[in-house]
Structure formats: structure tokens, C-alpha cells
Design an enzyme around this catalytic site. Structure first.
Site, PDB file in Angstrom:
ATOM      1  N   GLY A  64       0.931  -1.779  -0.082  1.00  0.00           N
ATOM      2  CA  GLY A  64      -0.198   0.317  -0.173  1.00  0.00           C
ATOM      3  C   GLY A  64       0.707   1.086  -0.361  1.00  0.00           C
ATOM      4  CG  HIS A  75       5.294   5.130  -4.874  1.00  0.00           C
ATOM      5  ND1 HIS A  75       5.633   4.316  -6.187  1.00  0.00           N
ATOM      6  CD2 HIS A  75       5.642   4.816  -3.756  1.00  0.00           C
ATOM      7  CE1 HIS A  75       6.534   3.428  -5.387  1.00  0.00           C
ATOM      8  NE2 HIS A  75       6.636   3.638  -4.496  1.00  0.00           N
ATOM      9  CG  HIS A 118       3.055   0.449  -5.064  1.00  0.00           C
ATOM     10  ND1 HIS A 118       3.462   2.242  -4.761  1.00  0.00           N
ATOM     11  CD2 HIS A 118       4.347   0.051  -4.762  1.00  0.00           C
ATOM     12  CE1 HIS A 118       4.070   1.296  -3.552  1.00  0.00           C
ATOM     13  NE2 HIS A 118       4.893   0.310  -3.133  1.00  0.00           N
ATOM     14  N   GLY A 148       9.158  -5.312  -8.477  1.00  0.00           N
ATOM     15  CA  GLY A 148       9.845  -3.881  -8.987  1.00  0.00           C
ATOM     16  C   GLY A 148      11.399  -4.594  -8.716  1.00  0.00           C
ATOM     17  CE  LYS A 207      13.005   1.187  -3.962  1.00  0.00           C
ATOM     18  NZ  LYS A 207      12.945   1.141  -2.847  1.00  0.00           N
ATOM     19  CD  GLN A 247      10.520  -7.875  -2.373  1.00  0.00           C
ATOM     20  OE1 GLN A 247       9.901  -7.804  -1.152  1.00  0.00           O
ATOM     21  NE2 GLN A 247       9.935  -6.820  -3.069  1.00  0.00           N
ATOM     22  CG  LEU A 300       8.651   7.375  -7.941  1.00  0.00           C
ATOM     23  CD1 LEU A 300       7.319   7.412  -8.571  1.00  0.00           C
ATOM     24  CD2 LEU A 300       8.821   8.765  -7.356  1.00  0.00           C
ATOM     25  CB  SER A 301      10.349   4.708  -2.151  1.00  0.00           C
ATOM     26  OG  SER A 301      10.501   3.948  -0.569  1.00  0.00           O
ATOM     27  NE  ARG A 340      10.570   1.754   5.171  1.00  0.00           N
ATOM     28  CZ  ARG A 340      10.577   0.173   5.134  1.00  0.00           C
ATOM     29  NH1 ARG A 340      11.086   0.147   3.965  1.00  0.00           N
ATOM     30  NH2 ARG A 340       9.821  -0.148   5.888  1.00  0.00           N
TER      31      ARG A 340
HETATM   32  P1  AMP Z   1       6.157  -2.356  -1.005  1.00  0.00           P
HETATM   33  O1  AMP Z   1       4.859  -1.756  -1.349  1.00  0.00           O
HETATM   34  O2  AMP Z   1       7.107  -1.641  -0.918  1.00  0.00           O
HETATM   35  O3  AMP Z   1       6.343  -3.991  -0.593  1.00  0.00           O
HETATM   36  O4  AMP Z   1       6.401  -2.648  -2.904  1.00  0.00           O
HETATM   37  C1  AMP Z   1       5.539  -3.262  -3.378  1.00  0.00           C
HETATM   38  C2  AMP Z   1       6.477  -3.234  -4.988  1.00  0.00           C
HETATM   39  O5  AMP Z   1       6.978  -2.541  -5.692  1.00  0.00           O
HETATM   40  C3  AMP Z   1       7.172  -4.324  -5.095  1.00  0.00           C
HETATM   41  O6  AMP Z   1       7.922  -5.125  -5.946  1.00  0.00           O
HETATM   42  C4  AMP Z   1       8.432  -3.821  -5.159  1.00  0.00           C
HETATM   43  O7  AMP Z   1       9.713  -3.263  -5.323  1.00  0.00           O
HETATM   44  C5  AMP Z   1       7.847  -2.348  -6.263  1.00  0.00           C
HETATM   45  N1  AMP Z   1       8.095  -0.865  -6.483  1.00  0.00           N
HETATM   46  C6  AMP Z   1       8.406   0.180  -4.973  1.00  0.00           C
HETATM   47  N2  AMP Z   1       9.271   1.041  -5.962  1.00  0.00           N
HETATM   48  C7  AMP Z   1       9.325   1.018  -6.894  1.00  0.00           C
HETATM   49  C8  AMP Z   1       9.593   1.935  -7.702  1.00  0.00           C
HETATM   50  N3  AMP Z   1      10.211   3.506  -7.641  1.00  0.00           N
HETATM   51  N4  AMP Z   1       9.730   1.366  -9.708  1.00  0.00           N
HETATM   52  C9  AMP Z   1       9.386   0.017  -9.856  1.00  0.00           C
HETATM   53  N5  AMP Z   1       8.691  -0.860  -8.795  1.00  0.00           N
HETATM   54  C10 AMP Z   1       8.982  -0.673  -7.170  1.00  0.00           C
END
Ligand code: AMP
Length: 304
Positions: free
Chosen positions: A13, A16, A19, A165, A167, A171, A202-203, A205
Site C-alpha cells: 500500500g 505511488h 507500484h 519492482g 527497485k 527481493q 520512488l518509495s 518511505r
Molecule cells: P512495497 O509496497 O514497497 O512492498 O512494494 C511493492 C512492489 O512495488 C515491490 O515489488 C517493489 O519492488 C515495487 N516498487 C516499489 N517502488 C518501486 C519503484 N520506484 N519502481 C518500481 N517498482 C517499485
């Protein structure tokens, strides 16, 4: 399976554009797309930010509901008996996310999930050999938590394709091995990192950062780009790493760089030299000041 292929995008969740680029890839490649929103407790250590992790369920749902994918950006013209230039309505049909899976913690962890590993009970999944270096060295229970929740999701959803991702590069390596070793039939698709205009990955956090730090953090990707330039003439990992460190220390303290490392793309073995035919992962973690007066870890990587 034409007509019924399911693409699955796992997320925590606070969605951005990063995602959304995973979602877009799934919409493009599958008949149905399912997105999960679940802040997975088992990947957080007791001293990490589970309680304060950004959550915004309603905004996430709104973002997913608004998301449209147009299969053909340039609408194709099809020949028809009536008119040789009429627009095909099916050629421009939009696709949308079909379902959101947002389970409760109790549903995903019926035996409960204390954050201390020693207190945990029930089944957990570990991908040996890929979980203790890089991010795993700093976060020893992280990949066990990720592998466990992804295993549960794959069993529940049984997608044809699952999206991650670039990123979070380690993982992707862990999940690919999990899928292959545990004989899941799905394909792991890795989607390039989405970045802000200044290069910052993008993150969720990033919400913890001040505008100034977000601006300063441009040195991270700039450093990775310098490293890619260095790699054109240099395969010595130390010199490639130095290009990154030099850039990051323009704005952040050297002691806040947790690691900058060059590793094999599949085994994650640390490399002293990059074999030009094999390539490598160049990845890093750096702790930057946040708006709470503490530090937030940023991670990033490029493939050499
Ligand atoms: P998260 O919600 O942080 O667990 O991320 C969910 C998925 O989105 C994971 O596979 C992440 O690698 C991917 N993700 C997060 N940030 C980015 C980004 N800036 N670019 C591409 N994928 C991303």
C-alpha cells in the site's frame, strides 16, 4: 491460458507511480489483474517501522480505481466492409484492475505473528543462500517474512504472472528462486524502477523525508550512473563502488552508507571483478535524515 490469465501485484500500500507501473505491466500482459495491499508484519523486526509504516487504504483504492490501461496507445484502424477507416471499438478498450486483496493480519497469520522470530509459531519459508547478505545482513528476518507472505499469496491467488519492482532487486532474486524451487508455475516479471525527476527511486518511505533531503538524495542515482559510466572501462568492483560513494558523500555522511556492493545476478555472491559477459548487480543502502529527526534507509540499484 488465453482469456483467463491472472497477473498479481503484491504491495504494502501507500501506492505511488512505482507500484502503478507494475499494475500497468500486469494490465498489459494479463486478462485479469489483482493487486494485494497488505503490510506484512513478519518482514519487520521489532525495532523497525511496522506501526508507523505509511498507510492510506482509501487513497490506494481510489488510485487503483482510477487506473486505466489503454492496450493500444495509438488507436488502430481496422478494415471493415462498411468503411475501410473506421475505428475499432475493441482495439481501444480500456482495462482496469479487477480485484484488490486486502486481508487482515489474522487471516494471513492464523497462529499470530509476534515480531520476535523466537516467539513465532507456525510455518515460515526461508530461501537459503540469498537471504542473509545485502539487505538481509541489515534485516535478518526480512526475506523470511517476504518469502513466507509471497508463498501464502501464490497459493491463494495462483496467478500466471507475479510482478516485482527492480527497485528491490534482492527481493526479485529471492522470489525467483522461491518460485522455481517450490515448483510454482507462475512467471516472475521484474519491472524497471520508477524514479522522481531528480532520479530518486520512488518509495513509500520517501514520505518520511523533507523536501530538502529528497532533493539531496539525487546524489544516490547520480552516483549509480557514474558507476555505470566507470564500468564502461573498468571491471574492478572497488573502482565502480568508489564512483557511487564519492557522489553520495557530496550530501550525506560516509558512515551513513550501510553498503555499496557488487554481486552476482543469481547467486548474490560478492564480486571483486565484474565479468563483462555476466554483468552484476550494483546495489546500496544509505541512511538519510528524515522529518522525525531520525534516519530513513533508502535503497537503490542498477544492473551492470
Ligand atoms: P512495497 O509496497 O514497497 O512492498 O512494494 C511493492 C512492489 O512495488 C515491490 O515489488 C517493489 O519492488 C515495487 N516498487 C516499489 N517502488 C518501486 C519503484 N520506484 N519502481 C518500481 N517498482 C517499485
Amino acid at each position: 491460458m488465453k482469456g483467463n490469465s491472472v497477473g498479481f501485484v503484491p504491495t504494502m500500500g501507500a501506492l505511488h507511480d512505482g507500484h502503478m507501473s507494475l499494475v500497468r505491466s500486469s494490465l498489459r500482459m494479463n486478462d485479469k489483474t489483482l493487486v494485494s495491499i497488505f503490510v506484512n508484519p513478519s518482514q519487520f523486526a521489532p525495532n523497525e517501522d511496522l506501526a508507523s509504516y505509511p498507510r492510506g487504504f482509501d487513497a490506494d483504492i481510489a488510485m487503483l480505481a482510477e487506473m486505466r490501461y489503454l492496450p493500444s496507445a495509438a488507436p488502430s484502424r481496422v478494415a471493415s466492409p462498411e468503411s475501410s477507416s473506421s475505428l475499432s471499438s475493441s482495439a481501444v478498450a480500456e482495462t482496469q484492475v479487477d480485484a484488490v486483496f486486502a486481508p487482515t493480519v489474522e487471516e494471513m497469520y492464523p497462529s499470530g505473528i509476534p515480531l520476535e522470530v523466537e516467539a513465532q509459531r507456525g510455518a515460515f519459508v526461508t530461501v537459503e543462500g540469498l537471504s542473509s547478505q545485502l539487505e538481509g545482513a541489515m534485516r535478518p528476518q526480512f526475506f523470511r517474512g517476504v518469502a513466507t507472505v509471497i508463498t501464502k499469496f501464490l497459493n491463494i491467488i495462483q496467478p500466471e504472472r507475479v510482478y516485482f519492482g527492480q527497485k528491490d532487486v534482492q527481493q526479485t532474486v529471492v522470489v525467483k528462486r522461491l518460485v522455481s524451487d517450490l515448483c510454482y508455475g507462475c512467471v516472475v516479471i521484474v519491472v524497471p524502477t520508477t524514479r522522481a525527476a531528480n532520479g530518486l527511486a520512488l518509495s513509500s518511505r520517501n514520505a518520511y523525508l523533507t523536501d530538502q533531503v529528497r532533493e539531496d538524495a539525487a546524489v544516490i542515482y547520480r552516483g549509480l550512473q557514474h558507476a555505470v559510466d566507470t564500468y564502461r572501462t573498468e571491471t574492478d568492483a572497488k573502482k565502480i563502488i568508489a564512483a557511487v560513494v564519492d557522489s553520495i558523500t557530496e550530501k550525506f555522511a560516509a558512515e551513513d552508507i550501510e553498503y555499496v556492493c557488487v554481486n552476482d545476478l543469481e547467486t548474490l555472491e560478492e564480486l571483486e571483478n565484474v565479468h563483462p559477459l555476466k554483468g552484476a548487480i550494483l546495489s546500496l543502502a544509505v541512511r538519510v535524515p528524515n522529518s522525525f529527526g531520525t534516519k530513513t534507509r533508502l535503497i537503490d540499484n542498477v544492473i551492470l
